[in-house]
Write an enzyme that holds these catalytic residues in place. Structure first.
Site, PDB file in Angstrom:
ATOM      1  N   GLN A   1       0.782  -1.238   0.000  1.00  0.00           N
ATOM      2  CA  GLN A   1       0.000   0.000   0.000  1.00  0.00           C
ATOM      3  C   GLN A   1       0.818   1.295   0.000  1.00  0.00           C
ATOM      4  OE1 GLN A   1      -3.615   0.519   2.645  1.00  0.00           O
ATOM      5  NE2 GLN A   1      -2.218   1.990   3.555  1.00  0.00           N
TER       6      GLN A   1
ATOM      7  N   GLU B   1      -2.884   9.539  -1.562  1.00  0.00           N
ATOM      8  CA  GLU B   1      -2.156  10.348  -0.576  1.00  0.00           C
ATOM      9  C   GLU B   1      -1.061  11.178  -1.219  1.00  0.00           C
ATOM     10  OE1 GLU B   1      -1.246   8.580   3.222  1.00  0.00           O
ATOM     11  OE2 GLU B   1      -2.574   6.909   2.807  1.00  0.00           O
TER      12      GLU B   1
ATOM     13  N   GLU C   1       5.106  -1.947   8.154  1.00  0.00           N
ATOM     14  CA  GLU C   1       3.801  -1.847   8.826  1.00  0.00           C
ATOM     15  C   GLU C   1       2.880  -2.971   8.360  1.00  0.00           C
ATOM     16  OE1 GLU C   1       2.325   2.183   8.562  1.00  0.00           O
ATOM     17  OE2 GLU C   1       0.243   1.518   8.595  1.00  0.00           O
TER      18      GLU C   1
ATOM     19  N   LYS D   1      -3.767   6.584  15.103  1.00  0.00           N
ATOM     20  CA  LYS D   1      -4.732   7.334  14.297  1.00  0.00           C
ATOM     21  C   LYS D   1      -5.914   7.665  15.208  1.00  0.00           C
ATOM     22  CE  LYS D   1      -3.903   4.933   9.865  1.00  0.00           C
ATOM     23  NZ  LYS D   1      -4.332   3.736   9.107  1.00  0.00           N
TER      24      LYS D   1
ATOM     25  N   ARG E   1      -4.998   9.766   7.833  1.00  0.00           N
ATOM     26  CA  ARG E   1      -5.711   8.740   7.078  1.00  0.00           C
ATOM     27  C   ARG E   1      -5.559   9.036   5.584  1.00  0.00           C
ATOM     28  NH1 ARG E   1      -8.488   5.074  10.410  1.00  0.00           N
ATOM     29  NH2 ARG E   1      -8.062   3.844   8.551  1.00  0.00           N
ATOM     30  N   SER E   2      -5.979   8.098   4.760  1.00  0.00           N
ATOM     31  CA  SER E   2      -5.899   8.343   3.312  1.00  0.00           C
ATOM     32  C   SER E   2      -6.911   9.403   2.874  1.00  0.00           C
ATOM     33  CB  SER E   2      -6.078   7.043   2.544  1.00  0.00           C
ATOM     34  OG  SER E   2      -7.223   6.348   2.983  1.00  0.00           O
TER      35      SER E   2
ATOM     36  N   LYS F   1       3.447  10.348  10.107  1.00  0.00           N
ATOM     37  CA  LYS F   1       3.169   9.821   8.763  1.00  0.00           C
ATOM     38  C   LYS F   1       1.895  10.484   8.256  1.00  0.00           C
ATOM     39  CE  LYS F   1       1.797   5.415   6.581  1.00  0.00           C
ATOM     40  NZ  LYS F   1       1.043   4.177   6.811  1.00  0.00           N
TER      41      LYS F   1
HETATM   42  C1  2PG Z   1      -2.623   3.411   6.529  1.00  0.00           C
HETATM   43  C2  2PG Z   1      -3.438   4.645   6.157  1.00  0.00           C
HETATM   44  C3  2PG Z   1      -2.562   5.793   5.744  1.00  0.00           C
HETATM   45  P1  2PG Z   1      -5.940   4.388   5.508  1.00  0.00           P
HETATM   46  O1  2PG Z   1      -2.997   2.285   6.216  1.00  0.00           O
HETATM   47  O2  2PG Z   1      -1.618   3.537   7.219  1.00  0.00           O
HETATM   48  O3  2PG Z   1      -1.620   5.435   4.761  1.00  0.00           O
HETATM   49  O4  2PG Z   1      -4.380   4.346   5.164  1.00  0.00           O
HETATM   50  O5  2PG Z   1      -6.231   5.739   6.057  1.00  0.00           O
HETATM   51  O6  2PG Z   1      -6.651   4.140   4.193  1.00  0.00           O
HETATM   52  O7  2PG Z   1      -6.195   3.314   6.504  1.00  0.00           O
HETATM   53 MG    MG Z   2      -1.416   1.288   7.472  1.00  0.00          MG
END
Ligand code: 2PG
Ligand code: MG
Length: 424
Positions: free
Chosen positions: A164, A206, A286, A338, A367-368, A389
């Protein structure tokens, strides 16, 4: 004045970086100060994270937030009225009790986190101080090491490649400002390489370059080339981080890496990733295996955890309880934080404290789906999280956050310190 009390809580529908509706909360105090904040939204969400309340149905792809906004203006506004703004924990406790569910499903984690963050913003406004200063227990502050996406992938890029996030960590940088310049140079170099190969197709969710690659490893090879082209020492000055987000490509009991045309059992996936850690200057990985695979997480951490940061995101969902269990099992050695996975600021802080007590590293993350909201940058600084991040080095919902870090660093002047890369 710290005795300031909540007079009004307002919810409104605004729009995020994917053009989807999201919740903004504004809190007005009896002393005239106010604060507001906007809920972000993930695309690769963890099964156990606090859930957003969406309207469903045909309109706006089901992403409407009418009910969540109504909850802010109705029940939540009534419950928080005249509470002292300085007591974030009491406000968050009231929100959690009012919702009454384990995963914030009734009122919506999007409604709750917007209100919780708005309360923090209002508390700072009431004191006439920046949010980071309200959170920090000391006068000095430490700017986090940025983790910056270069290529998107997975759920953020139409699954063009399976992994990802392909990110860099400017491990050799001596300041936040220098770290961002490093990211800018590598990002630009990566774009030049892709353009020269006729592979430039814009950017992913992103802001990372759209991953027009024939395999997952080609993205890593290109990243190494970009670091070299930008004239940095690979590994010494710039390291690589990946977010595998493995739950996203698990199919039945196996992992389907479509870009590589292979299907792997867990041990083979771990072997592949360990191989990458040996072959590339990878400093952080991750979610290497699926979010429910405790044994896989522990096996991967046992294999590389001495040298490599192993982050749980979908696996830990910013939950102090899950962090405690994972630390006991030796799965992971770092956590992604998050706030909207937890649902309130207080629970996010509890996750950070738990991780820190386990000796883990902590990474505050966007978040994305994001907006101009920069609260998380203040969390990273105020809590001395060490790492941040927020996506790539393009698109203003990302740049707003990097730029806020620069402002904090500049305002601090000589009192600013930089986390640097806390090597394992
Ligand atoms: C992740 C986030 C940010 P998402 O997986 O770390 O890159 O993505 O907000 O879509 O969960
Ligand atoms: Mg992640």
């Amino acid at each position: 004045m710290t005795e300031a009390r909540i007079q009004q809580v307002i919810g409104r529908r605004v729009w995020d970086s994917r053009g989807r509706p999201t919740v903004e909360a504004e809190i007005r105090l009896d002393n005239g100060a106010s604060g507001r904040a906007i809920a972000p939204a993930g695309a690769s969400t963890g099964t156990n994270e606090a859930v957003e309340l969406r309207d469903g149905g045909a309109a706006l792809g089901g992403f409407g937030v009418g009910r969540a906004v109504a909850n802010v203006n109705g029940e939540i506004a009534a419950a928080l009225h005249s509470m002292p703004i300085a007591d974030q924990e009491a406000i968050d406790r009231r929100l959690i009790e009012l919702d009454g569910t384990a995963n914030k499903a009734r009122l919506g984690a999007n409604a709750l986190i917007a209100v919780s963050m708005a309360a923090l913003q209002a508390a700072a406004a009431a004191r006439g101080q920046p949010v980071w200063r309200v959170l920090s227990e000391v006068d000095a502050a430490t700017l986090p090491m940025p983790m910056v996406q270069m290529f998107g992938g997975g759920a953020h890029a139409g699954r063009r490649v399976d992994i990802q996030d392909f990110l860099i960590v400017p491990v050799g940088a001596g300041s936040f400002d220098e770290a961002l310049e490093t990211a800018a140079r590598v990002y630009r170099a990566a774009g030049e390489i892709m353009a020269a190969r006729g592979r430039l197709r814009g950017v992913a969710d992103e802001g990372g370059w759209w991953p027009e690659f024939a395999s997952n490893a080609e993205a890593l090879d290109t990243l190494v080339e970009a670091i070299e082209r930008a004239q940095f020492a690979v590994g010494q000055q710039v390291g690589i981080a990946i977010d595998v987000a493995a739950s996203q490509f698990r199919d039945g009991g196996r992992y389907r890496l479509s870009a590589d045309g292979i299907e792997l059992e867990t041990p083979a996936l771990i072997e592949l990733l360990v191989g990458w850690c040996l072959r590339y200057p990878i400093v952080s990985v991750e979610d290497p295996v699926a979010e429910d695979d405790d044994d896989g997480m522990a096996a991967f951490t046992a294999a590389v955890g001495e040298r490599v940061q192993v982050i749980g995101d979908d696996y830990l969902v910013t939950s102090a309880e899950r962090i405690t269990t994972a630390a006991f099992r030796g799965a992971c050695n770092a956590v992604l934080l998050k706030p909207n996975q937890a649902g309130t600021i207080t629970e996010t802080k509890a996750a950070l404290d738990t991780a820190r007590a386990a000796g883990w590293h902590t990474v505050v993350s966007a978040r994305s789906g994001e907006t101009e909201d920069v609260t998380i940058v203040h969390l990273a600084v105020g809590w001395n999280a060490g790492q941040l991040k927020v996506g790539s080095f393009a698109r203003s919902e990302r740049m707003a956050k990097w730029n806020e870090g620069l402002r904090i660093e500049a305002a601090l002047g000589p009192a600013a310190t930089f986390s640097g890369w806390r090597r394992r």
